[in-house]
Design a protein around this motif. Structure first.
Motif, PDB file in Angstrom:
ATOM      1  N   ALA A  35       0.838  -1.205   0.000  1.00 23.14           N
ATOM      2  CA  ALA A  35       0.000   0.000   0.000  1.00 23.14           C
ATOM      3  C   ALA A  35       0.873   1.257   0.000  1.00 23.14           C
ATOM      4  N   ALA A  36       0.596   2.158  -0.946  1.00 23.06           N
ATOM      5  CA  ALA A  36       1.335   3.422  -1.010  1.00 23.06           C
ATOM      6  C   ALA A  36       0.550   4.530  -0.322  1.00 23.06           C
ATOM      7  N   LEU A  37      -0.750   4.294  -0.133  1.00 18.32           N
ATOM      8  CA  LEU A  37      -1.641   5.297   0.454  1.00 18.32           C
ATOM      9  C   LEU A  37      -2.911   4.604   0.924  1.00 18.32           C
ATOM     10  N   VAL A  38      -3.425   5.024   2.056  1.00 13.53           N
ATOM     11  CA  VAL A  38      -4.700   4.484   2.554  1.00 13.53           C
ATOM     12  C   VAL A  38      -5.687   5.631   2.697  1.00 13.53           C
ATOM     13  N   ILE A  39      -6.908   5.401   2.232  1.00 16.50           N
ATOM     14  CA  ILE A  39      -7.968   6.396   2.380  1.00 16.50           C
ATOM     15  C   ILE A  39      -9.108   5.732   3.149  1.00 16.50           C
ATOM     16  N   VAL A  40      -9.523   6.369   4.230  1.00 14.80           N
ATOM     17  CA  VAL A  40     -10.615   5.854   5.049  1.00 14.80           C
ATOM     18  C   VAL A  40     -11.761   6.868   4.988  1.00 14.80           C
ATOM     19  N   ALA A  41     -12.969   6.380   4.845  1.00 12.46           N
ATOM     20  CA  ALA A  41     -14.138   7.267   4.780  1.00 12.46           C
ATOM     21  C   ALA A  41     -14.284   8.040   6.082  1.00 12.46           C
ATOM     22  N   GLY A  42     -14.657   9.295   5.951  1.00 17.95           N
ATOM     23  CA  GLY A  42     -14.833  10.145   7.126  1.00 17.95           C
ATOM     24  C   GLY A  42     -15.956   9.669   8.043  1.00 17.95           C
ATOM     25  N   ASP A  43     -16.917   8.918   7.472  1.00 19.34           N
ATOM     26  CA  ASP A  43     -18.018   8.431   8.295  1.00 19.34           C
ATOM     27  C   ASP A  43     -17.842   6.971   8.721  1.00 19.34           C
ATOM     28  N   ALA A  44     -16.610   6.459   8.578  1.00 21.33           N
ATOM     29  CA  ALA A  44     -16.325   5.105   9.065  1.00 21.33           C
ATOM     30  C   ALA A  44     -16.399   5.123  10.590  1.00 21.33           C
ATOM     31  N   SER A  45     -16.566   3.960  11.188  1.00 25.17           N
ATOM     32  CA  SER A  45     -16.687   3.906  12.651  1.00 25.17           C
ATOM     33  C   SER A  45     -15.381   4.351  13.307  1.00 25.17           C
ATOM     34  N   ALA A  46     -15.495   4.837  14.524  1.00 24.65           N
ATOM     35  CA  ALA A  46     -14.316   5.295  15.266  1.00 24.65           C
ATOM     36  C   ALA A  46     -13.315   4.148  15.412  1.00 24.65           C
ATOM     37  N   ASN A  47     -13.834   2.951  15.593  1.00 23.24           N
ATOM     38  CA  ASN A  47     -12.996   1.773  15.734  1.00 23.24           C
ATOM     39  C   ASN A  47     -12.172   1.523  14.461  1.00 23.24           C
ATOM     40  N   ASN A  54      -3.590   3.498  13.544  1.00 18.37           N
ATOM     41  CA  ASN A  54      -2.492   2.823  14.243  1.00 18.37           C
ATOM     42  C   ASN A  54      -1.671   1.954  13.301  1.00 18.37           C
ATOM     43  N   MET A  55      -2.360   1.233  12.419  1.00 20.92           N
ATOM     44  CA  MET A  55      -1.677   0.349  11.474  1.00 20.92           C
ATOM     45  C   MET A  55      -0.795   1.153  10.520  1.00 20.92           C
ATOM     46  N   CYS A  56      -1.340   2.254   9.992  1.00 15.50           N
ATOM     47  CA  CYS A  56      -0.592   3.076   9.039  1.00 15.50           C
ATOM     48  C   CYS A  56       0.590   3.771   9.717  1.00 15.50           C
ATOM     49  N   ASP A  57       0.407   4.178  10.980  1.00 17.14           N
ATOM     50  CA  ASP A  57       1.523   4.760  11.727  1.00 17.14           C
ATOM     51  C   ASP A  57       2.635   3.736  11.859  1.00 17.14           C
ATOM     52  N   PHE A  58       2.264   2.520  12.221  1.00 17.41           N
ATOM     53  CA  PHE A  58       3.244   1.457  12.443  1.00 17.41           C
ATOM     54  C   PHE A  58       3.992   1.091  11.160  1.00 17.41           C
ATOM     55  N   TYR A  59       3.245   0.945  10.058  1.00 17.02           N
ATOM     56  CA  TYR A  59       3.857   0.544   8.781  1.00 17.02           C
ATOM     57  C   TYR A  59       4.312   1.736   7.944  1.00 17.02           C
ATOM     58  N   GLU A  60       4.156   2.942   8.502  1.00 18.60           N
ATOM     59  CA  GLU A  60       4.584   4.181   7.832  1.00 18.60           C
ATOM     60  C   GLU A  60       3.951   4.361   6.449  1.00 18.60           C
ATOM     61  N   VAL A  61       2.640   4.205   6.417  1.00 23.65           N
ATOM     62  CA  VAL A  61       1.875   4.424   5.189  1.00 23.65           C
ATOM     63  C   VAL A  61       1.030   5.678   5.396  1.00 23.65           C
ATOM     64  N   PRO A  62       1.058   6.626   4.454  1.00 27.42           N
ATOM     65  CA  PRO A  62       0.230   7.825   4.620  1.00 27.42           C
ATOM     66  C   PRO A  62      -1.256   7.465   4.618  1.00 27.42           C
ATOM     67  N   ILE A  63      -2.010   8.103   5.491  1.00 26.41           N
ATOM     68  CA  ILE A  63      -3.453   7.827   5.584  1.00 26.41           C
ATOM     69  C   ILE A  63      -4.223   9.144   5.560  1.00 26.41           C
ATOM     70  N   TYR A  64      -5.357   9.125   4.858  1.00 32.08           N
ATOM     71  CA  TYR A  64      -6.236  10.287   4.789  1.00 32.08           C
ATOM     72  C   TYR A  64      -7.649   9.860   5.151  1.00 32.08           C
ATOM     73  N   PHE A  65      -8.372  10.761   5.785  1.00 34.85           N
ATOM     74  CA  PHE A  65      -9.794  10.546   6.028  1.00 34.85           C
ATOM     75  C   PHE A  65     -10.524  11.443   5.049  1.00 34.85           C
ATOM     76  N   VAL A  86      -4.299   2.409  -2.038  1.00 32.00           N
ATOM     77  CA  VAL A  86      -3.797   2.665  -3.383  1.00 32.00           C
ATOM     78  C   VAL A  86      -2.435   1.976  -3.459  1.00 32.00           C
ATOM     79  N   LEU A  87      -2.255   1.096  -4.460  1.00 32.08           N
ATOM     80  CA  LEU A  87      -1.063   0.255  -4.518  1.00 32.08           C
ATOM     81  C   LEU A  87       0.022   0.808  -5.432  1.00 32.08           C
ATOM     82  N   ASP A  88      -0.293   1.869  -6.148  1.00 32.70           N
ATOM     83  CA  ASP A  88       0.667   2.421  -7.099  1.00 32.70           C
ATOM     84  C   ASP A  88       1.198   3.754  -6.591  1.00 32.70           C
TER      85      ASP A  88
END
Length: 107
Positions: A35-47, A54-65, A86-88
């Motif tokens: 993964a080169a980038l992770v996008i999470v929906a703003g209305d996803a659950s808090a969990n 936490n996962m993206c922090d650990f694996y050093e992958v940029p994440i956006y809401f 996003v894998l590319d």
């Protein structure tokens, strides 16, 4: 204009087979290092948000809401999606550029 650009880039990346969506697939790609980038929906659950944060922090992958599940799913031509990877590197860079100029919440 920026948001349409982001969504169309997600759509193009999906057509090119360079995205993985859904919690399980997104998690698998982050942990495998693809993964080169992770996008999470703003209305996803808090969990869900916390888990990916936490996962993206650990694996050093940029994440956006970004936006909501419906919008993300629609951009990918699917039902609603809470998360996608996003894998590319090229697509990820383009999406991040638009995200940064649009001033979205960067984790």
């Amino acid at each position: 204009m920026g948001q349409n650009r982001i969504l169309s880039l997600i759509g193009i990346a999906t057509k090119a087979g360079k995205t993985a969506s859904g919690e399980f697939c997104t998690e698998k790609e982050v942990k495998s290092g693809r993964a080169a980038l992770v996008i999470v929906a703003g209305d996803a659950s808090a969990n869900t948000k916390k888990k990916f944060q936490n996962m993206c922090d650990f694996y050093e992958v940029p994440i956006y809401f970004y936006k909501d599940k419906d919008t993300l799913g629609h951009a990918m031509g699917k039902e609603f999606r809470a998360s996608l990877a996003v894998l590319d590197e090229g697509f990820a860079k383009g999406i991040r550029k638009h995200m940064d100029t649009e001033d979205n919440t960067i984790a």
